[in-house]
Each structure stands twice: as structure tokens, then as C-alpha cells.
Design a protein around this motif. Structure first.
Motif, PDB file in Angstrom:
ATOM      1  N   LEU A 137      58.334  17.169  24.373  1.00 25.92           N
ATOM      2  CA  LEU A 137      59.608  17.803  24.055  1.00 25.92           C
ATOM      3  C   LEU A 137      60.412  17.885  25.353  1.00 25.92           C
ATOM      4  O   LEU A 137      59.874  18.232  26.400  1.00 25.92           O
ATOM      5  N   GLU A 138      61.707  17.556  25.257  1.00 32.00           N
ATOM      6  CA  GLU A 138      62.527  17.624  26.474  1.00 32.00           C
ATOM      7  C   GLU A 138      62.569  19.069  26.973  1.00 32.00           C
ATOM      8  O   GLU A 138      62.299  20.008  26.231  1.00 32.00           O
ATOM      9  N   ASP A 139      62.945  19.218  28.265  1.00 26.40           N
ATOM     10  CA  ASP A 139      62.857  20.535  28.888  1.00 26.40           C
ATOM     11  C   ASP A 139      63.871  21.526  28.346  1.00 26.40           C
ATOM     12  O   ASP A 139      63.529  22.632  27.982  1.00 26.40           O
ATOM     13  N   GLU A 140      65.141  21.179  28.357  1.00 26.60           N
ATOM     14  CA  GLU A 140      66.130  22.158  27.870  1.00 26.60           C
ATOM     15  C   GLU A 140      67.125  21.497  26.938  1.00 26.60           C
ATOM     16  O   GLU A 140      67.326  20.302  26.990  1.00 26.60           O
ATOM     17  N   GLY A 155      62.771  31.322  23.329  1.00 22.69           N
ATOM     18  CA  GLY A 155      62.535  29.887  23.230  1.00 22.69           C
ATOM     19  C   GLY A 155      63.663  29.059  23.809  1.00 22.69           C
ATOM     20  O   GLY A 155      64.803  29.525  23.917  1.00 22.69           O
ATOM     21  N   SER A 156      63.327  27.832  24.181  1.00 23.96           N
ATOM     22  CA  SER A 156      64.319  26.907  24.725  1.00 23.96           C
ATOM     23  C   SER A 156      65.091  26.273  23.572  1.00 23.96           C
ATOM     24  O   SER A 156      64.714  26.391  22.405  1.00 23.96           O
ATOM     25  N   TYR A 174      53.112  24.425  21.389  1.00 20.17           N
ATOM     26  CA  TYR A 174      53.792  23.310  20.729  1.00 20.17           C
ATOM     27  C   TYR A 174      54.095  22.179  21.720  1.00 20.17           C
ATOM     28  O   TYR A 174      53.894  20.998  21.438  1.00 20.17           O
ATOM     29  N   ARG A 175      54.562  22.559  22.891  1.00 17.19           N
ATOM     30  CA  ARG A 175      54.863  21.546  23.909  1.00 17.19           C
ATOM     31  C   ARG A 175      53.598  20.751  24.291  1.00 17.19           C
ATOM     32  O   ARG A 175      53.653  19.536  24.472  1.00 17.19           O
ATOM     33  N   GLU A 202      55.791  28.254  21.940  1.00 14.26           N
ATOM     34  CA  GLU A 202      56.454  27.102  22.558  1.00 14.26           C
ATOM     35  C   GLU A 202      55.513  26.367  23.509  1.00 14.26           C
ATOM     36  O   GLU A 202      55.486  25.136  23.532  1.00 14.26           O
ATOM     37  N   PRO A 207      65.410  22.964  22.851  1.00  9.54           N
ATOM     38  CA  PRO A 207      64.648  21.940  22.098  1.00  9.54           C
ATOM     39  C   PRO A 207      63.576  22.548  21.193  1.00  9.54           C
ATOM     40  O   PRO A 207      63.341  22.039  20.086  1.00  9.54           O
ATOM     41  N   TYR A 208      62.954  23.631  21.660  1.00  9.19           N
ATOM     42  CA  TYR A 208      61.921  24.238  20.829  1.00  9.19           C
ATOM     43  C   TYR A 208      62.531  24.876  19.587  1.00  9.19           C
ATOM     44  O   TYR A 208      62.028  24.688  18.471  1.00  9.19           O
ATOM     45  N   THR A 240      54.602  24.197  14.793  1.00 15.08           N
ATOM     46  CA  THR A 240      55.406  25.175  15.545  1.00 15.08           C
ATOM     47  C   THR A 240      54.677  25.733  16.762  1.00 15.08           C
ATOM     48  O   THR A 240      55.295  26.400  17.595  1.00 15.08           O
ATOM     49  N   GLU A 281      63.247  22.426  17.001  1.00 16.98           N
ATOM     50  CA  GLU A 281      62.066  22.048  16.199  1.00 16.98           C
ATOM     51  C   GLU A 281      61.747  23.113  15.162  1.00 16.98           C
ATOM     52  O   GLU A 281      61.356  22.805  14.037  1.00 16.98           O
ATOM     53  N   LEU A 282      61.908  24.374  15.571  1.00 15.73           N
ATOM     54  CA  LEU A 282      61.662  25.458  14.608  1.00 15.73           C
ATOM     55  C   LEU A 282      62.611  25.339  13.419  1.00 15.73           C
ATOM     56  O   LEU A 282      62.216  25.528  12.265  1.00 15.73           O
TER      57      LEU A 282
END
Lengths: 159, 767, 288
Positions: B764-767, C261-262, B753-754, B750, C264-265, B629, C268-269
Motif C-alpha cells: 500500500l502506498e505511504d500516504e 489511519g492514512s 493490513y500493510r 493498518e 490509502p488505508y 482490513t 481500502e476500508l
């Protein structure tokens, strides 16, 4: 214009009367009509704890509490803790451990710690942290507050 | 019992003692006075209508509906202000900030109009009814863009005239640059070209803010014969000078009163709401209170976001031979004290390292966002973040031990600082070694396995105190022997009142607790440059010590005058009775201090005497990283500072711990989110600061046992120094744990994690 | 805050009469902790608030019976937190309270308010949904009962009419079911959750008979993750099953980006924390 209404409540043990409008909150009421500035509005969102007051035995955020709602209630503020000029054990502990810097959040911490010790006379670190989650200190005196809580717990047992 | 025979050399009775803070009782009982909760009879409340566009020409402001709201006393725009203050611009470095927006708005949240009412809710309601039309202009937000952008935040630059290095910018056009500081030492280009190893990195810091829990507040009470301002300010003397200038008055008609501050951290420096409150009070001819809400703090002042491009050349033995620093400071729409941040931190941008060839360019830049100012470090935390990350990245790539790499390059006592100033009383290596010792650096370290990986890192840093600045103090001994101290240092939580009282007590041999520190009031308390940059304990400390010594000498003279033998221990009270026949009279001691200084030479930025003292710190962090995470837990944070001799060890400890934790917030998650210049998280619900659960599991705060040879009682300031190394220590620890390098703050889950995903080749993709 | 009027009816029926189905500037207020925030931010500017604090006392309190708990909508979260009956019948609720906002908010906020507000960041709605709670709604035409999962219709949106009020929450006994709630923050530890995951399962050791999995905060509304539930039902927990459940939830969730958070993030969470929550429930660890 919306009319004021009269409310009656007990403030630090004494019966009082105040005229409030619906949109007034408890912090404003205490400051404007009773000259009590120990409860302060900082974040305005119930997150920082600077506005803590005790209503009917429970800690609440005065900035999110409509003044109208304390009609008939018992309200206690930090100003009651040193009645007769004697500091409470929690207040003494805060001074002795230097558990404050700018002092703006301190009355809220003092009240919350008093509540905490009423509920948990011998709190664990975890209990202290969870109980005080809603009290923030931008000067970050958290380690000192932790020490103050433990010292206050000792003082209260001795008292 | 007070004696006048005290020998100042007998240090220790008051200085060095953890005296409980003098104002403690007022603070724990809720009775301490703050401007934000203060009321004066007959005062009006002001509420502000603010710009919704980042950059625009004001076509019209419609206040008619607001004026009709029952209970509204006045609605005020710049046109009204100009009638009472013809040139309504203020600021410490540039006279660039209008009291209310004047023809243009330059950031979202800039005050455009003010509503006055006896009822703040009515003023609030009326503000909602004001409308404005803007012709939107292109805006510039990024500090690097600002240097070359054709969008100019200001048409013409207007330096205040206070600072010599800004004079050349007078009437400058077609630029966003509010200062370019440069340092040239040796020959960077040549040394870099010849270096065996070359490194180049870019680091960024985000926009964060002070968030004092007492938001800014000022009450101005204007009368034609004089004006009084009650204000939450870190610099009452500066406020007085600036208000007098705006009024065209002598300073003695301007009174600035400052009670305790619900903290400042640099956010309440120089001039903030005072000019507006003054103007409103002049117009209303009544006291007017301007008090910000928490949300409005996001439109007042922030820390400087910064882009730092750093290049180093390293020789085959691991010695850094060349360094180039290009630092871009995002100053926001008004310069505030940004140019000083740019220069004063700029001169230490190359770090605590001994490098022969250094090139530093440091640029203060205007942009269309909330102004930036000083925040607990005057820019230095942004620099240390970059250069101490850079140091570790180089060591890693060179496969050198990060400790040995630093040891090979670190500045040592008696050596030359980059500026050519000979380094003295700056325990860089000792601070680093103490951190390493506290972290058991030489012992094996459990790096964890599976999902949770552990790492550790550290950093070391140096700062030069802002120089030259002046402080004045008065010590007043009353006929009963009691002592009052008059000094302009503002106690905003750092414990200065207590420390100053200890110095007085030390000199006069009385209990620090018995010394009364008079609340700041420019009618009474003498000049002080400002409570900023960790300068007070040193500068004001010297002034206070001198004032107390002056009083002591005058008491001795008084004793001689009444025929007491040398060394008499007659109580002071009896001395006055002997002299004046009753309990009467005063002894007034005064002290003034300004350190020696040689300004940096134009062109090279070099100086043999650039600062009154050095601040040094080191920090080490142990972290656990959740690789699934990106969550980072701070298992241990060690902060070691050289603050000279601690006057009050307990207060020093709380300053170290508080500073480090504040920086922890700036490091891990604090961020002011901006979208096209709009702040999208202007509240404590969405802008988070550290709470109880965010403090490190183990935290050690250490003041080194060192003596500042030119400091009062061997002391120097400690307010900022613990912030310096927190960010790079944690970033270095994250790299140690999971092998990823973050170059932009905050190090939030984030971001971590990225980086982990990117390293694994599965971004990880942007959005 | 700008001025408004306040009514304090003495009964629920009187309160309903004071509400206007067509006027969004008239709203009920219970504890007020959430509404006050909207009013202070100027997001909501009421003409009139209808306080529910003086309605019949039967709407605040907890009654336990063999099949579960009936919690009056005006019951504060603090009362629920300290209730021995709640601890006995639904210990996952008690555990959730520890990290739910803070003591002062819990002392004032009511369960009815926490549900009616429709805020996806609240901790209690996903837990109650996972437990299979139903609510009793009272309006001008009388009472109706609704599964809690059918209350939330969107971001801060519910299926309540403007003149309807939640009167009571019915929470089935947790009994031998295994449950956990995990709150994930990405700012400070006391932040609003970036993600909340609640799971309640019938399981025998590691063998899951059925599961309810609810995701909140990252999503527009508290949402049952039926694909994850299907991935768990009838399975014996192992890494593969957990991963399948996490993946299923991550794929299905309608995620919103914000400062926490975005998309995609947060996806993942969800993937990680659905897994962790199921594991925690099976291991009897309860709440994060």
C-alpha cells in the motif's frame, strides 16, 4: 465579570439552592458546593464515565453538563445509593466480585449499572457491554464488572 | 477471639483467603478520598503555561496581561521560584528537572509559568494570556539518533548521587546518554561467528502512557515551621527526602500524606508535581493545589519507547549459543527513573534462556519529548516484545517447533541466569507448559479460511525484582486488642492494604478484616522505598510479617509478665487490663526488611545475587485476522504467572487480568502520536484505551501453585508480571494466521493490513 | 473552561434574535456534548452561549405520519433510540444508536446538534442522508427546507448561517427499503469511527432498483457516493457488482488522514466496507 445566578434543584431527594456561573459544570458544582466527590472529572469528554450523575432519571456526563442546566431538575448522585447506611445491591455486588481496583471510576460504573438494571433487569452480555461502552476502567476490571452486573441482577430479583 | 498462642506455621486462616477488599465500601459509595478531589481551606489553584516548542532558549515570558486578570493572585516563573528554592532542580536519578523551565525548554508541554487563583477558571483564562518567545533549537526525538546526535538535551549531566553506577556521569558534557548498562558473559563475538545459524532483528515500541484516571495532583501547604503535602504519589518516603533536600530541611519537618490513589502504574513514582506545588505554596504562603487535567497527563510522564537490536547465534541442534542485545531507551527530556529502567530491565534483556555467550548494552537516552519513566514492568514488556518475537522468528526460519525450540533453551531451576545468579523459584517452563495446556496446543487448530484467518502464539518471560530496597512497618496493638498497621505501601488499586492486613491477621491470629491499615502519612508511617516494580508484597510483606511477629512476641512477654501460663489463650484486652489496671497501653511491633544483594560487577554486569526474586509469566493468544482490513480479534488470551503463593487469590486474579488487558491496549492500538515533538492526540477521544468490547472473547488468568521459598508466606509480587508476554504472543499469533511479521508496536489494523499487502507483493502506498 | 455568558431564551424566534450573524463567539447550545468538548479544548472560546433548552416544547419530540417521521431538532438521541415510531419507520436509525457514542451522550445530545455541528465522525448524519432526510431551517427571514446532503459543506462546516437554527428533521419512511450502517473503528472498539458507511436501497431480493450510499468519518464530510450508487442501481447483487460499488466509492471519496489511519488505508476500508454494508443490507443484517 459574569455574575453568578441562583438555581434550585433537588439533590438526592432534598431541595437545594446553589449559585453558579455559566461556565461551571455539574461535577464542579457538586464538589465545590455540596462536598460530593463521587462524581469526578477524569477525561473531561464524556467518554470515561467517572463523572456520571443522574439528571431527571437519565444518566449524564457531569463534566459536559453545564450546572445552569440542572435548574429545576432532579439530580441523583452515587452518594444516595447507600441511604441509611445500607449498600445497594449493585454496590454489594461490586464488593463481592472485587469489581474495582483503584476505585476512581467505580461510582460511575455503579450508577450506570443501576440504570442498566432498571432498564434491563436481566441483561445479556451484549446488553451489558453496549450499555457500559462509555465507562472505562484503566485498571481493566471489565470481567469482574460483568460478574458484578450479573450478581446484582440476581440480588435485585431476590430483594 | 484473639489469642496470643498462634503458631505462625499454621498458615491458611487469613493468608490464601479471598478477603473482600478493605476499602471496598468507601470505593463503591464514592466516599474514598483522593488528592484530585481534595480541598483544603484557603487553597489556591495553579494552572500551568506550557512550552509550545520542543527545544528552545527562552527569550522572554510575558506575564503582564495574565497578572491583570481580576482574581489572579500571582503569575510565577523560575525567577520567582529561585528566590525561595535557590537550586530548583529535582529528580530521582539526576537533578535535571527544573521546577519551571529555566532558560531553556526541552519538550513541548514543559511547564514554563504558573498562574495562581482561588478560581481555577480564572487561572485558566490568565494562562491563555501569557506569551513566550523562544529561540528554537534543533531537537532530537529518536532514541537511536540521540546516541550519536550533536543535539544535546542537557548541557551538563547532574547525577543525583543516589546511584553508584551514575556517578561517573557527573558533569558529563556533549552526550545524551544518561546510563550505559553493559553485561558481558562468555565471548559473544567468537560464539556468534562460529554459530551455524545467525539471526538479527530490530524491534520497536511506541510511546504510550499510564493515564491514571485520577490525574496527578498535589496540594502543598507550606509554613515556616514545616510543610505538609497531600499528594497522589506512589512513593511518599522518596517525596519527603526530595522535598527536604530542596528546602535544606531535616525530613521531620516535611509531612507527606497520601490517600488512595486513582491508580498509578508507575506514573506517580518518585517526584512529579510535588516540587512545583511546594514552590508555589512557599511563594503564595498559602496552600496551593496543582491538579492536572487529562490532557496534561500527556506532558507529565510516559512509558519508554524502545529500540531493541537483537542478534542470536544458534547451533545445528537448535541451541542458542550467542546473543547480543542493544537496547536504546527513549527517556525524554528528563531522566526521571529511566536509568534504573535501563539497568534493571537491561540485565534480563537476553530473556529466560540459557545462553553461554551474552552481550548486553542498554542505553538511557535523553530526547526532546515528554519524560519517560516506569510503567508496569520497568522496561521488561518492551524487552519481552522483542526477544519473544525474535524467538518465534528463529524457530520459524529453522523450521523448528516453537515449543521445542524454547524447551531446548529455557532456563531451569538451579541453572545459572545470564548474570550468573543461580535461578531459584522461577517456574519458566511450568508457566509455558500451563499456557500450552490451557490452549490445547497439541490439538489441531482451525486456521480458518477465506477472509478471516486464525492463528495462535505464545511467549515466556522473566524479570528480576529491583534490588536492593528497604521497607519498614509498624504494628500497633491497642488495649482493646484491635490492631493497626502502619506501612508506606500505597494502595493504588492493587489491593495491598488488604493483603498486608491478611499477613498481620495470619501472624496475630485475628480476622484480616479487623486490621486497620493506616493511611500513608510520613509523620506516622515509616520508611518505604516506594510502591513499584512488584516489590511491595515481598519487601513490605516481610517487614509487615516481622512487625506482626515482633508484636506477637511482645504480647507473649506481656502474658508472661502478668503470670499467664505458656500457651494461655487469654484475650488480648484482658492482658492489658491485667498489666495496666484498665484498658490502657499499647504493644508496638516493628519490622524492617532489606534483601541481600551483590551489585553487578562493573564492566561485566555479572552478579551472583542480583535480585531478591524472579517474576515469571507466559501468555498465549488465539487471534482472528480480517485479511481485507487488518483487524485482529483476540479470541482467547491465556495468562499464566508465577507469583508464589497468592495471599489473596481473587486480588491476584484481578491483577493478572488487569495487567494483561492494559498491555493489550499497548499492543493493539495505544500510541501517543508526535509530530515534530507536538503531541497530536492528547485526549481520550484520540488516544484510545481498552474498553468493554476490547477484552478478549475468552480470557484465562492463572496463578501457578508455586511457593517462593524466601517470600513472606511463600509470596511475591504480581502487579506487573501479566503484562510481559501479551505483545509477542499476539504478534506470533498474527504471523501464524497470515504469515506476516510485525516488529513495531502497536499492531493496529493498518499496520497488519500493510504487512499483508507487502507480503502479497502489492504494498500500500505511504500516504 | 474560561468564563462566558449564557442566555436561555424561551422561544426559537427569541433565540435567533440573540444570535449574531457576524460574531462567531456567540453560538447556540443544545445538548452541549460536542460544544463543551471544543470549549474545554480551548478550540472554541465563546463570549455568549444561547441555550435552546427552554424553547417551545414542539421542537423536541417525534411525530409519525404516513410518509415518515418529523423529529424536532431538540429531540435527544436517547429519545430517538427508544422511540417505537422510529423503530417502525426507520429501524436502521434504531440499530445505529447502539454503537453511537454512549448512553450518557445519547441522553443529552440532540439530533439538531448532531447535524449542525458538521462533524464528519458522527454516526447519525450518514444514516439520515442515506434515508433522504430533509431539514427545516429557521432564520431571521423565516423558514427554509434543505436536503440534508446539502447541509454539509466541509470539515466541521455547514451551509447554516450563524443566526439560523435547525428546527426539524424530516425522515422519509424506510418502508420496504433495505438499509445498513457500518461503523468501522481502528483504535478501541468504542473509538470514533475511522469510517462510517450507510446504505439505503430499494431492492427486490438481490435486485437493486436504486441505492443511496453515504460515506463519513474517513471523509471531510458525510458524502453521497454517487458513483457507487450508479454501480448498484439496476444491478443484481453479486461479488462483481459489490466490488464495483466498493471500488467506485474508494475512488471518489475525499479522504482525510488522521490518527485513525492514512489516506490509502482508509481508501481500502471504504472499498471493503461499502461492499460489506450493501451485503449486510441485502441480507437484512442492518448495522455493524
Amino acid at each position: 465579570m459574569i455574575a453568578a445566578r441562583t438555581i434550585n434543584f433537588t439533590l438526592n431527594g432534598a431541595p437545594v439552592t446553589a449559585d453558579v456561573k455559566p461556565h461551571h459544570n455539574v461535577v464542579e458544582l457538586l464538589q465545590a458546593q455540596f462536598g460530593l466527590t463521587g462524581a469526578r472529572e477524569t477525561c473531561g469528554q464524556g467518554l470515561c464515565g467517572c463523572c456520571t450523575v443522574i439528571v431527571n432519571g437519565l444518566a449524564v456526563s457531569g463534566c459536559l453538563y453545564l450546572a445552569s442546566f440542572i435548574d429545576g431538575a432532579e439530580v441523583v448522585t452515587v452518594e444516595s445509593l447507600d441511604a441509611g447506611g445500607k449498600l445497594s445491591p449493585v454496590q454489594e455486588a461490586f464488593i463481592e466480585t472485587s469489581a474495582f481496583q483503584c476505585g476512581f471510576c467505580t461510582p460511575g460504573f455503579v450508577l450506570m449499572v443501576t440504570q442498566l438494571l432498571d432498564e434491563h433487569p436481566d441483561p445479556s452480555d451484549d446488553q451489558i457491554k453496549h450499555y457500559l461502552t462509555g465507562n472505562l476502567c484503566r485498571c481493566a476490571t471489565y470481567p469482574e464488572v460483568m460478574q458484578a452486573v450479573k450478581l446484582a441482577a440476581k440480588k435485585r430479583k431476590g430483594a | 477471639m484473639a489469642k496470643i498462642t498462634q503458631d505462625a506455621a499454621k498458615v491458611g486462616a487469613q493468608v490464601g483467603r479471598s478477603v473482600p477488599r478493605l476499602e471496598g465500601r468507601d470505593k463503591v459509595t464514592g466516599r474514598a478520598e483522593y488528592t484530585h478531589t481534595m480541598r483544603v481551606p484557603g487553597m489556591l489553584h495553579a494552572k500551568l503555561f506550557r512550552s509550545t516548542v520542543a527545544h528552545g532558549r527562552i527569550k522572554s515570558v510575558d506575564t503582564s496581561a495574565a497578572k491583570k486578570v481580576p482574581g489572579v493572585v500571582a503569575v510565577i516563573t523560575i525567577d520567582d521560584v529561585r528566590k525561595v528554592i535557590p537550586d530548583p532542580y529535582y529528580g530521582p536519578a539526576f537533578h535535571d528537572q527544573p521546577i519551571l523551565a529555566d532558560g531553556k525548554v526541552r519538550f513541548v508541554g514543559e511547564p514554563v509559568a504558573a498562574v495562581l487563583s482561588f478560581d481555577p477558571h480564572i487561572a485558566d483564562e490568565a494562562v491563555q494570556l501569557i506569551t513566550a518567545e523562544y529561540e528554537e533549537l534543533p531537537a532530537v526525538f529518536d532514541e537511536v539518533d540521540a546516541l550519536t546526535s550533536k543535539v544535546y538535551v542537557h548541557d551538563v549531566l547532574k547525577p543525583a548521587g543516589t546511584f553508584a553506577d551514575l556517578k561517573h556521569l557527573k558533569n558529563a558534557k556533549d552526550t545524551n546518554m544518561a546510563l550505559d548498562y553493559r553485561l558481558r558473559r562468555g565471548d559473544f563475538d567468537k560464539a556468534y561467528a562460529a554459530a551455524a545459524h545467525k539471526f538479527e532483528h530490530e524491534f520497536k515500541t511506541q510511546k504510550v502512557l499510564h493515564l491514571p484516571f485520577e490525574p496527578h495532583a498535589t496540594i502543598a501547604d507550606y509554613k515556616d515551621t514545616g510543610v505538609t503535602l497531600h499528594t497522589a504519589s506512589q512513593g511518599p518516603s522518596f517525596v519527603r527526602t526530595e522535598i527536604a533536600r530542596l528546602l535544606g530541611w531535616q525530613e521531620n519537618k516535611v509531612r507527606i500524606k497520601v490517600p488512595y490513589l486513582g491508580s498509578g502504574y508507575g506514573g506517580k513514582l518518585y517526584i512529579k508535581l510535588e516540587a512545583l506545588a511546594l514552590a508555589l505554596s512557599m511563594i503564595a504562603r498559602r496552600p496551593v493545589k496543582v491538579a492536572l487535567t487529562f490532557e496534561e497527563l500527556f506532558y507529565q510522564i510516559t512509558k519508554h519507547p524502545c529500540t531493541f537490536r537483537i542478534k542470536s547465534g544458534v547451533d545445528k541442534d537448535g541451541k542458542i549459543v550467542a546473543r547480543k542485545c542493544e537496547v536504546y531507551w527513549n527517556g525524554g527530556a528528563y531522566a526521571d527513573i529511566g536509568p534504573r529502567v535501563t539497568q534493571k530491565s537491561g540485565l534480563t534483556a537476553s530473556g529466560p534462556y540459557d545462553i553461554d555467550n551474552v552481550w548486553i548494552d542498554s542505553y538511557a537516552l535523553y530526547t526532546n519529548v515528554t519524560p519517560s519513566g516506569a510503567l508496569r514492568g520497568f522496561g521488561v514488556p518492551q524487552l519481552v516484545w522483542a526477544y519473544e518475537s525474535h524467538t518465534d522468528m528463529m524457530a520459524r526460519e529453522l523450521k523448528l517447533d516453537p515449543v521445542e525450540f524454547r524447551r531446548k533453551n529455557i532456563m531451569r531451576e538451579g541453572g545459572e541466569h545470564t548474570t550468573t545468579h543461580i535461578l531459584k523459584d522461577a517456574a519458566c517452563e511450568k508457566a509455558m507448559d500451563t499456557v500450552l495446556e490451557r490452549m490445547n496446543w497439541s490439538k489441531p487448530f482451525d486456521k480458518g479460511k477465506g477472509v478471516i484467518r486464525r492463528g495462535r502464539g505464545f511467549g515466556v518471560a522473566i524479570k528480576a525484582v529491583i534490588t536492593p530496597t528497604t521497607s519498614v512497618a509498624i504494628v500497633n496493638v491497642s488495649a482493646d486488642g484491635s490492631v493497626a498497621l502502619y506501612c508506606g505501601t500505597v494502595d493504588m488499586g492493587q489491593g495491598s492494604d488488604t493483603a498486608m492486613a491478611q499477613m498481620v491477621g495470619e501472624v496475630l491470629n485475628i480476622q484480616a478484616e479487623s486490621v486497620r491499615v493506616v493511611q500513608r502519612d510520613t509523620d506516622v508511617t515509616p520508611y518505604d522505598m516506594g510502591t513499584l516494580g512488584s516489590r511491595s508484597l515481598f519487601h513490605m510483606g516481610h517487614a509487615v510479617k516481622r512487625a506482626a511477629e515482633d508484636a506477637r512476641e511482645k504480647l507473649k512477654a506481656l502474658a508472661r509478665e502478668v503470670g499467664e501460663p505458656e500457651g494461655s489463650n487469654i484475650p488480648i484486652r484482658e492482658l492489658f487490663v491485667k498489666r495496666y489496671g484498665m484498658q490502657a497501653g499499647n504493644v508496638i511491633g516493628s519490622g524492617i526488611f532489606k534483601p541481600d544483594y551483590i551489585p553487578p560487577a562493573p564492566g561485566t554486569g555479572l552478579s551472583k545475587n542480583v535480585t531478591a526474586f524472579w517474576m515469571v509469566s507466559s501468555a498465549g493468544a488465539e487471534v482472528s485476522v480480517d485479511t481485507e482490513t487488518g483487524h485482529v480479534k483476540i479470541d482467547k488470551l491465556v495468562n499464566v504467572v508465577d507469583c508464589g503463593k497468592p495471599i489473596n487469590p481473587r486480588i491476584v486474579e484481578t491483577q493478572i487480568s488487569g495487567g494483561a488487558t492494559m498491555q493489550l491496549g499497548f499492543t493493539m492500538f495505544e500510541k501517543m502520536h508526535l509530530d515534530g515533538g507536538q503531541v497530536t492526540n492528547a485526549s481520550l477521544a484520540d488516544y484510545k484505551i481498552p474498553g468493554f468490547h476490547d477484552t478478549p472473547t475468552v480470557m484465562e488468568n492463572v496463578a501457578l501453585e508455586v511457593f517462593q521459598s524466601n517470600g513472606p508466606f511463600g509470596a511475591k509480587g504480581v502487579g506487573e508480571v501479566a503484562t510481559f508476554c501479551v505483545s509477542p504472543a499476539i504478534a506470533n499469533a498474527i504471523d501464524d494466521a497470515v504469515g506476516v511479521r510485525l516488529t513495531e508496536l502497536p499492531l493496529n489494523p493498518e499496520a497488519v493490513y500493510r504487512a499483508i499487502r507487502a507480503k502479497a507483493g502489492k504494498p500500500l502506498e505511504d500516504e | 473552561m474560561i468564563p462566558f455568558d449564557l442566555a436561555e431564551p424561551k422561544s426559537l424566534s427569541e433565540a435567533i434574535k440573540l444570535l449574531d450573524p457576524d460574531d462567531a463567539t456567540v453560538r447556540p447550545i443544545a445538548g452541549g456534548t460536542a460544544l463543551m468538548l471544543m470549549m474545554k479544548a480551548g478550540v472554541f472560546r465563546p463570549q455568549k452561549l444561547v441555550s435552546l433548552r427552554k424553547i417551545e416544547s414542539k421542537y423536541s419530540g417525534i411525530v409519525a405520519s404516513h410518509d415518515g417521521l418529523r423529529i424536532g431538532a431538540m429531540t435527544t438521541l436517547g429519545v430517538i433510540e427508544r422511540s417505537a415510531e422510529v423503530r417502525k419507520h426507520a429501524p436502521v436509525i434504531t440499530r445505529t444508536m447502539i454503537t453511537l457514542s454512549n448512553v450518557r451522550v445519547r441522553n443529552v445530545a440532540t439530533v439538531g446538534g448532531a447535524l449542525a455541528h458538521g462533524d464528519p465522525h458522527m454516526d447519525l448524519p450518514p444514516v439520515l442522508m442515506a434515508l433522504g432526510a430533509t431539514i427545516t431551517i429557521v432564520g431571521p427571514k423565516g423558514e427554509r427546507s434543505l436536503a440534508l446532503e446539502d447541509l454539509f459543506s466541509g470539515y466541521y462546516e455547514t451551509t447554516l448561517e450563524k443566526n439560523e437554527l435547525i428546527a426539524e428533521v424530516h425522515v422519509p419512511s424506510q418502508g420496504p427499503k433495505k438499509a445498513a450502517y457500518m461503523k468501522v473503528t481502528t483504535g478501541s472498539a468504542d473509538d470514533w469511527p475511522a469510517l462510517g458507511v450507510a446504505v439505503v436501497m430499494e431492492a427486490d431480493g438481490k435486485a437493486i432498483k436504486s441505492a443511496r450510499v453515504v460515506v463519513s468519518a474517513a471523509t471531510t464530510k458525510a458524502t453521497r457516493m454517487k458513483s457507487a450508487e450508479a454501480a448498484l442501481a439496476g444491478k443484481t447483487v453479486d461479488d462483481k457488482v459489490l466490488a464495483q460499488a466498493g471500488d467506485a466509492a474508494a475512488e471518489d471519496a475525499e479522504i482525510l488522514a488522521d490518527v485513525r489511519g492514512s489516506v490509502p488505508y482508509k481508501r481500502e476500508l471504504i472499498r471493503v466496507y461499502v461492499r460489506r454494508a450493501v451485503r449486510a443490507a441485502i441480507d437484512g443484517q442492518g448495522a455493524h
